[in-house]
Every structure is written in structure tokens, then in C-alpha cells.
Design a protein around this motif. Structure first.
Motif, PDB file in Angstrom:
ATOM      1  N   SER A   1     167.796  77.872  61.941  1.00  0.00           N
ATOM      2  CA  SER A   1     166.514  78.427  61.520  1.00  0.00           C
ATOM      3  C   SER A   1     166.569  78.843  60.047  1.00  0.00           C
ATOM      4  N   VAL A   2     167.648  79.500  59.654  1.00  0.00           N
ATOM      5  CA  VAL A   2     167.789  79.943  58.257  1.00  0.00           C
ATOM      6  C   VAL A   2     167.853  78.737  57.325  1.00  0.00           C
ATOM      7  N   ILE A   3     168.605  77.703  57.712  1.00  0.00           N
ATOM      8  CA  ILE A   3     168.708  76.509  56.872  1.00  0.00           C
ATOM      9  C   ILE A   3     167.351  75.820  56.752  1.00  0.00           C
ATOM     10  N   CYS A   4     166.614  75.753  57.841  1.00  0.00           N
ATOM     11  CA  CYS A   4     165.294  75.118  57.820  1.00  0.00           C
ATOM     12  C   CYS A   4     164.341  75.873  56.898  1.00  0.00           C
ATOM     13  N   TRP A   5     164.281  77.198  57.049  1.00  0.00           N
ATOM     14  CA  TRP A   5     163.397  77.992  56.192  1.00  0.00           C
ATOM     15  C   TRP A   5     163.824  77.899  54.738  1.00  0.00           C
ATOM     16  N   ALA A   6     165.123  77.897  54.458  1.00  0.00           N
ATOM     17  CA  ALA A   6     165.612  77.787  53.079  1.00  0.00           C
ATOM     18  C   ALA A   6     165.229  76.432  52.485  1.00  0.00           C
ATOM     19  N   PHE A   7     165.358  75.368  53.274  1.00  0.00           N
ATOM     20  CA  PHE A   7     164.986  74.042  52.789  1.00  0.00           C
ATOM     21  C   PHE A   7     163.513  74.004  52.399  1.00  0.00           C
ATOM     22  N   TRP A   8     162.634  74.467  53.312  1.00  0.00           N
ATOM     23  CA  TRP A   8     161.206  74.402  53.017  1.00  0.00           C
ATOM     24  C   TRP A   8     160.832  75.309  51.851  1.00  0.00           C
ATOM     25  N   PHE A   9     161.484  76.461  51.723  1.00  0.00           N
ATOM     26  CA  PHE A   9     161.218  77.346  50.581  1.00  0.00           C
ATOM     27  C   PHE A   9     161.614  76.656  49.282  1.00  0.00           C
ATOM     28  N   CYS A  10     162.810  76.057  49.258  1.00  0.00           N
ATOM     29  CA  CYS A  10     163.263  75.356  48.052  1.00  0.00           C
ATOM     30  C   CYS A  10     162.362  74.164  47.730  1.00  0.00           C
ATOM     31  N   PHE A  11     161.928  73.450  48.756  1.00  0.00           N
ATOM     32  CA  PHE A  11     161.033  72.320  48.554  1.00  0.00           C
ATOM     33  C   PHE A  11     159.720  72.773  47.927  1.00  0.00           C
ATOM     34  N   LEU A  12     159.145  73.857  48.446  1.00  0.00           N
ATOM     35  CA  LEU A  12     157.878  74.360  47.892  1.00  0.00           C
ATOM     36  C   LEU A  12     158.052  74.869  46.466  1.00  0.00           C
ATOM     37  N   VAL A  13     159.178  75.522  46.178  1.00  0.00           N
ATOM     38  CA  VAL A  13     159.447  75.967  44.803  1.00  0.00           C
ATOM     39  C   VAL A  13     159.564  74.765  43.880  1.00  0.00           C
ATOM     40  N   PHE A  14     160.231  73.708  44.342  1.00  0.00           N
ATOM     41  CA  PHE A  14     160.365  72.494  43.537  1.00  0.00           C
ATOM     42  C   PHE A  14     158.996  71.874  43.252  1.00  0.00           C
ATOM     43  N   VAL A  15     158.162  71.747  44.284  1.00  0.00           N
ATOM     44  CA  VAL A  15     156.824  71.169  44.104  1.00  0.00           C
ATOM     45  C   VAL A  15     156.002  72.041  43.157  1.00  0.00           C
ATOM     46  N   ALA A  16     156.064  73.354  43.329  1.00  0.00           N
ATOM     47  CA  ALA A  16     155.331  74.252  42.435  1.00  0.00           C
ATOM     48  C   ALA A  16     155.836  74.107  40.999  1.00  0.00           C
ATOM     49  N   GLY A  17     157.123  73.942  40.824  1.00  0.00           N
ATOM     50  CA  GLY A  17     157.686  73.739  39.483  1.00  0.00           C
ATOM     51  C   GLY A  17     157.201  72.451  38.851  1.00  0.00           C
TER      52      GLY A  17
END
Length: 96
Positions: free
Chosen positions: A51-67
Motif C-alpha cells: 500500500s505504501v509503495i503504491c501510494w508513493a508511486f502515484w504521488f511521485c507520478f503526479l508530482v512528475f506530471v505537475a512538474g
């Protein structure tokens, strides 16, 4: 699911009876319960880790897209990323 062997229950009850006579009755001691708790704890830890890895992946993905979006907006705002108006300096009017 039914047992297909008609003698299964007879053999089963005889085995239990023999274990009781010899004192090998199966009981739940603290060791077997701790092993089960250990397995359950490991399974819960795996689930939490997933669960932690999944949430971390999606958070990093959204930060990347926002960047990426922020960089594109910044480049357009500074004029570095032209929108194609340089070919026609009149602002899109051909007859001027």
C-alpha cells in the motif's frame, strides 16, 4: 466438497482415538499460535508495504506530471516555446 473415500471417516476417527490413547492429542499450545500470529503479522506487513509503495508511486507520478506541466507553462510564458506564430509575424492575417 465431499470425501469420496467411504472409509475415510472410520480411519480418521480411529487415528484420533489412537492419538488420545497414546497422549498425542493435538492441542494448540502457545508456540503454534505464535507461528500463526507471526504469519499473519508478516502478511499484514506485506500488505502495508504494498500500500505504501503504491501510494508513493502515484504521488511521485503526479508530482512528475505537475512538474512537466509547470515547465511547459513557464516555457510558453517566457516565449521560449513558441506556439507557431513566428512563421506569420502579422498575427495570423495573410493579407496584411
Amino acid at each position: 466438497m465431499a470425501v469420496r473415500d467411504p472409509l475415510f471417516w472410520k480411519r480418521f476417527s480411529m487415528a484420533v482415538h489412537m492419538d488420545e490413547e497414546t497422549g498425542k492429542a493435538k492441542t494448540f499450545d502457545s508456540g503454534s499460535i505464535n507461528e500463526q500470529d507471526g504469519w499473519l503479522a508478516r502478511q499484514q506487513a506485506k500488505k502495508k508495504r504494498r500500500s505504501v509503495i503504491c501510494w508513493a508511486f502515484w504521488f511521485c507520478f503526479l508530482v512528475f506530471v505537475a512538474g512537466v506541466v509547470a515547465v511547459i507553462i513557464w516555457l510558453v510564458h517566457n516565449g521560449t516555446l513558441n506556439t507557431g506564430n513566428s512563421a506569420n509575424p502579422n498575427g495570423g492575417h495573410m493579407g496584411d
